[in-house]
Design a protein around this motif. Sequence first.
Motif, PDB file in Angstrom:
ATOM      1  N   LYS A   1       0.932  -1.096  -0.022  1.00  0.00           N
ATOM      2  CA  LYS A   1      -0.002   0.045   0.095  1.00  0.00           C
ATOM      3  C   LYS A   1       1.063   1.255  -0.131  1.00  0.00           C
ATOM      4  O   LYS A   1       2.062   1.357   0.315  1.00  0.00           O
ATOM      5  CB  LYS A   1      -0.992   0.078   1.089  1.00  0.00           C
ATOM      6  CG  LYS A   1      -1.907  -1.253   1.343  1.00  0.00           C
ATOM      7  CD  LYS A   1      -3.062  -1.148   0.107  1.00  0.00           C
ATOM      8  CE  LYS A   1      -3.919  -2.309   0.472  1.00  0.00           C
ATOM      9  NZ  LYS A   1      -5.096  -2.185  -0.786  1.00  0.00           N
TER      10      LYS A   1
ATOM     11  N   ASP B   1       1.155   3.848   1.992  1.00  0.00           N
ATOM     12  CA  ASP B   1       1.065   4.431   3.237  1.00  0.00           C
ATOM     13  C   ASP B   1       2.520   4.998   3.665  1.00  0.00           C
ATOM     14  O   ASP B   1       2.682   5.238   5.182  1.00  0.00           O
ATOM     15  CB  ASP B   1       0.815   3.259   4.223  1.00  0.00           C
ATOM     16  CG  ASP B   1       1.802   2.292   4.444  1.00  0.00           C
ATOM     17  OD1 ASP B   1       2.571   2.005   3.566  1.00  0.00           O
ATOM     18  OD2 ASP B   1       1.514   1.274   5.345  1.00  0.00           O
TER      19      ASP B   1
ATOM     20  N   GLU C   1      -5.790   2.215  -2.633  1.00  0.00           N
ATOM     21  CA  GLU C   1      -4.261   2.100  -2.878  1.00  0.00           C
ATOM     22  C   GLU C   1      -3.625   2.425  -1.405  1.00  0.00           C
ATOM     23  O   GLU C   1      -2.409   2.220  -1.347  1.00  0.00           O
ATOM     24  CB  GLU C   1      -3.809   2.946  -4.029  1.00  0.00           C
ATOM     25  CG  GLU C   1      -4.332   2.518  -5.299  1.00  0.00           C
ATOM     26  CD  GLU C   1      -4.017   3.513  -6.573  1.00  0.00           C
ATOM     27  OE1 GLU C   1      -3.680   4.878  -6.245  1.00  0.00           O
ATOM     28  OE2 GLU C   1      -4.179   3.149  -7.430  1.00  0.00           O
ATOM     29  N   ARG C   2      -4.088   3.489  -0.578  1.00  0.00           N
ATOM     30  CA  ARG C   2      -3.304   4.269   0.626  1.00  0.00           C
ATOM     31  C   ARG C   2      -3.754   3.053   1.472  1.00  0.00           C
ATOM     32  O   ARG C   2      -3.179   3.192   2.749  1.00  0.00           O
ATOM     33  CB  ARG C   2      -3.775   5.368   0.947  1.00  0.00           C
ATOM     34  CG  ARG C   2      -3.680   6.399  -0.135  1.00  0.00           C
ATOM     35  CD  ARG C   2      -4.128   7.687   0.341  1.00  0.00           C
ATOM     36  NE  ARG C   2      -3.836   8.138   1.530  1.00  0.00           N
ATOM     37  CZ  ARG C   2      -4.403   8.599   2.528  1.00  0.00           C
ATOM     38  NH1 ARG C   2      -5.709   8.505   2.453  1.00  0.00           N
ATOM     39  NH2 ARG C   2      -4.024   8.930   3.792  1.00  0.00           N
ATOM     40  N   GLY C   3      -4.408   2.279   1.538  1.00  0.00           N
ATOM     41  CA  GLY C   3      -4.806   1.189   2.548  1.00  0.00           C
ATOM     42  C   GLY C   3      -5.805   1.386   3.615  1.00  0.00           C
ATOM     43  O   GLY C   3      -6.044   0.812   4.675  1.00  0.00           O
TER      44      GLY C   3
END
Length: 341
Positions: free
Chosen positions: A42, A44, A121-123
């Motif tokens: 991800k 992050d 996508e960023r989680g």
Amino acid sequence: MILAILSVTVCYAASAQQKLKVIAIGSYNCENLFDTVDDTAKKDEDFTPNGAYSYTQEVYTQKLHNIATVLEKIGTDVTPDGAAVIGLVEIENSTVLADLVAQKEIKHRNYKYCWFPTPDERGISTAMLYNPKYFKLIAAETLPVPLETIGQKRPTRAVLHVYGVLAGDTVHILVNHWPSKSGGEARSAPGRMLAAKVNKHLIDSLMAIRPDTRILLMGDLNDNPTGEPVKEVLQAKADKDDVTMKDLFNPWINIYKKGMGTESYRGEWGLIDQIMLSGSFVENNTGWRYYRAEIFNKEFLTNKLGKDKGLPHRSFTIAQVWDNGYSDHFPVLVYLVKNAD
């Protein structure tokens, strides 16, 4: 089970005091509640010790404390146990949920949680906390919002569908985080329309089987109560008198029209955090029914000085410096009541 008792004045031929049981339902965007570990699958990295936000263990620990402080207090003006159910938005994983419910502010409530991984996508994902004193979990699932079917490549959060028993009444709870307005209204609107349709499809399916199904739809919709996804797709009604058993009731429409909101963008309030209720919470005289809605915008959650005075005290400044805040959103609540006898 002992529920809080609320005394209210009800209007018949003559006014009288009626004792009602009360329960609180909340929804809160926690603004990037990440752990400090880099998930290589991800994006992050910003929320790691060496990332853009210098997200150290100390910051994470304080962030957990701050969010738990909010969850401890919401709803307690009416019921000492606070919110029985809380939909959460921008949660990275089960680790942060386990850490959150273990915080001293809320540990005594024994909150449990529902969470599933996200395609975001960023989680970040949605989750639901529930107090087992009031809510019994039966099942939970996710409903994908397939943006690829409308030509959008970036995946979004699925809808969390939780099924259970809320203090005697069977309910379906839908926790949402719809696509943001990144890229502009025209470009992003189809994604929110699709998310609304995913909810609407399930709601219609449930009501086709049983019209009095009790449903709560909540979360960060990234759209106001008067926006097209809510108005045209969900067809939510603003006034209780217009609500039939098969309708959705959205108490936030009239609150928004009064100029109130849960987050501010470029000086303009938006009320994108909402909780809607199926008609059975309005039309049905048995079981739990809608009482009132509230934006939890207490003073401790707001900025005290400067151009941002009165706005939510967010976790980080615009310059990505930890500001020991809470979130860039205010929580929202609805209260449900039933006869105490």
